[in-house]
Design a protein around this motif. Structure first.
Motif, mmCIF file in Angstrom:
data_model
loop_
_atom_site.group_PDB
_atom_site.id
_atom_site.type_symbol
_atom_site.label_atom_id
_atom_site.label_comp_id
_atom_site.label_asym_id
_atom_site.label_seq_id
_atom_site.Cartn_x
_atom_site.Cartn_y
_atom_site.Cartn_z
ATOM 1 N N TRP B 34 0.850 -1.194 0.000
ATOM 2 C CA TRP B 34 0.000 0.000 0.000
ATOM 3 C C TRP B 34 0.885 1.242 0.000
ATOM 4 O O TRP B 34 1.896 1.293 0.716
ATOM 5 C CB TRP B 34 -0.919 0.029 1.218
ATOM 6 N N TYR B 87 -4.771 6.704 -2.124
ATOM 7 C CA TYR B 87 -4.225 5.471 -1.560
ATOM 8 C C TYR B 87 -4.241 4.394 -2.645
ATOM 9 O O TYR B 87 -5.274 4.093 -3.234
ATOM 10 C CB TYR B 87 -5.040 5.041 -0.340
ATOM 11 N N CYS B 89 -3.140 0.419 -3.802
ATOM 12 C CA CYS B 89 -2.625 -0.905 -3.500
ATOM 13 C C CYS B 89 -1.843 -1.364 -4.727
ATOM 14 O O CYS B 89 -2.065 -0.893 -5.840
ATOM 15 C CB CYS B 89 -3.740 -1.887 -3.168
#
Lengths: 115, 109
Positions: B34, B87, B89
């Motif tokens: 992440w 954010y 991943c």
């Protein structure tokens, strides 16, 4: 210590011209990656260097794109005959971990605009 | 090839509310990472998850890796304005990281 640096920070070029983007990784980091990030998008993997060899070039979008690296130091990404769709931020990352990628340290990127 | 999908694409919350972003892969992941990218900034590593069912916490952030290692989530408790950003991943595929398109979080005071 110093982080990953990239130059230039911004580059505006005319369609059809060649450009060269530079990345200085963190000293001692064997692994180096190039990514492309279009506006509002995720990061697209371009190429991975382990030392000065590139075991994975699978992300280079066309033969207009090439990259090289001198030892475990500077890397340059060259785009020949630039097109408008090449406009993006080009990010470089380095890592002390080779093989399957571990934590990557990103540079500030080069924003390329092709007019 | 491996595809990593993230939802939602955007999330707007009031400061103090919770936030969750979800990541799903078309294939089993060896591990997942992440990253957070502040507006105008570059991605910064947050965490790597390796084990099936793994849960890790960093202050108000909780990261989970699914039992089947095909999904992951990031939960932020009691958001603050400093949490603003995108954010991402990223799943490992050979030598490459396959990034999701990210979830952009906006927090209003």
């Amino acid at each position: 210590g110093a982080g990953v640096s990239q130059s230039p920070s911004n580059k505006v070029t005319e369609k059809g011209k060649d450009v060269e983007l530079r990345c200085d990784p963190i000293s001692g980091h064997t692994a180096l990656y190039w990514y492309r990030q279009r506006l509002g998008q995720g990061l697209e993997f371009l190429i991975y260097f382990q030392g000065n060899s590139a075991p994975d070039k699978s992300g280079l979008p066309s033969d207009r794109f090439s990259a090289e690296r001198t030892g475990e130091s500077v890397s340059t990404l060259t785009i020949q005959r630039t097109q408008q769709e090449d406009s993006a931020v080009y990010l470089c990352a380095s890592s002390p971990i080779t093989g399957p990628p571990g934590e990557q340290y990103f540079g500030p990127g080069t924003r390329l605009t092709v007019t | 090839g491996q595809q990593v999908m993230q939802i939602p694409q955007y999330q707007h919350v009031q400061e103090g509310e919770d936030f969750t972003t979800y990541c799903n892969s078309s294939t089993t992941l060896s591990n997942i990472q992440w990253y957070k990218q502040r507006p105008g900034g570059h991605p910064v590593f947050l965490i790597q998850l390796v084990k099936s069912g793994e849960v890790k916490k960093q202050k108000r952030l909780t990261f989970q890796f699914g039992e089947a290692k095909k999904n992951s989530s990031l939960h932020i408790t009691a958001t603050q304005t400093t949490d603003v950003g995108t954010y991402f991943c990223a799943g490992v595929s050979g030598y490459a990281l396959n990034f999701g398109k990210g979830t952009s979080l906006l927090v209003t005071p």
